[in-house]
Design a protein around this motif. Structure first.
Motif, PDB file in Angstrom:
ATOM      1  N   GLU A  19       1.082  -1.188  -0.041  1.00  0.00           N
ATOM      2  CA  GLU A  19      -0.066   0.148   0.159  1.00  0.00           C
ATOM      3  C   GLU A  19       1.361   0.855  -0.051  1.00  0.00           C
ATOM      4  N   ASP A  20       1.833   1.464   0.813  1.00  0.00           N
ATOM      5  CA  ASP A  20       2.631   2.175   1.248  1.00  0.00           C
ATOM      6  C   ASP A  20       3.887   1.977   1.241  1.00  0.00           C
ATOM      7  N   GLY A  21       4.644   1.439   0.154  1.00  0.00           N
ATOM      8  CA  GLY A  21       7.143   1.557   0.188  1.00  0.00           C
ATOM      9  C   GLY A  21       7.226   1.901   0.893  1.00  0.00           C
ATOM     10  N   ARG A  22       7.039   3.498   1.462  1.00  0.00           N
ATOM     11  CA  ARG A  22       7.548   4.449   1.817  1.00  0.00           C
ATOM     12  C   ARG A  22       7.142   4.104   3.818  1.00  0.00           C
ATOM     13  N   VAL A  23       6.208   3.389   4.222  1.00  0.00           N
ATOM     14  CA  VAL A  23       5.548   3.584   5.407  1.00  0.00           C
ATOM     15  C   VAL A  23       7.026   3.335   6.424  1.00  0.00           C
ATOM     16  N   SER A  24       6.922   4.142   7.829  1.00  0.00           N
ATOM     17  CA  SER A  24       8.240   3.102   8.557  1.00  0.00           C
ATOM     18  C   SER A  24       8.168   2.224   9.019  1.00  0.00           C
ATOM     19  N   ASN A  25       8.797   1.871   9.566  1.00  0.00           N
ATOM     20  CA  ASN A  25       8.676   0.286  10.473  1.00  0.00           C
ATOM     21  C   ASN A  25       8.715   0.665  11.293  1.00  0.00           C
TER      22      ASN A  25
END
Length: 157
Positions: A19-25
């Motif tokens: 959905e969002d490859g840049r989402v934070s861990n």
């Protein structure tokens, strides 16, 4: 992944990343209710085992001058199972996808170029490959859906 199956937590993490490859861990951890360190280890294992192949930036191809999309079927003369022509086709920068197919044609190629003149030039380049015998292109008028998201089994929430 190797000797174990992907579990529900892995599936939840993969769905979030698709959905969002840049989402934070930390955000993934919050969404799945686990510690960030546990999530980070899961993501590392998914990458190490080739489940996650990478992350990419999706750009607006029209704004960058590549407004024409075409799918080209290519018939070639090469041995059954040989994909040398496919490897050559994949070297052209305007070629986004190369699929070795069953049936009359050997390859289905997705091309993004500026206009029909650029498509003609690309097809001429394909023709320089000795084994290429015929091409048949379909020009896209409008893209209704384009996605790289893989539908994953639903998780028990």
């Amino acid at each position: 992944m190797n000797n174990r199956k992907i579990d529900d937590l892995d599936l939840k993490i993969l769905n979030i990343l698709q959905e969002d490859g840049r989402v934070s861990n930390a955000e993934i951890a919050r969404k799945v209710g686990k510690a960030p360190s546990a999530v980070l280890e899961r993501v590392r294992k998914l990458r190490r085992h080739g489940i996650i192949k990478g992350y990419e930036c999706i750009v607006d191809h029209k704004r960058l001058g590549s407004g024409l999309t075409a799918f080209t079927s290519i018939r070639v003369e090469e041995g059954v199972g040989a994909t040398e022509v496919g490897q050559r086709l994949s070297e052209f920068p305007e070629v986004l996808e190369v699929h070795y197919t069953a049936g009359r044609d050997s390859y289905l190629v997705k091309v993004r170029v500026q206009d029909t003149e650029a498509l003609q030039a690309t097809l001429a380049k394909f023709g320089t490959i000795m084994a290429v015998r015929d091409t048949n292109s379909t020009i896209v008028l409008t893209t209704v859906k384009e996605s790289r998201v893989i539908p994953l089994p639903s998780t028990n929430e």
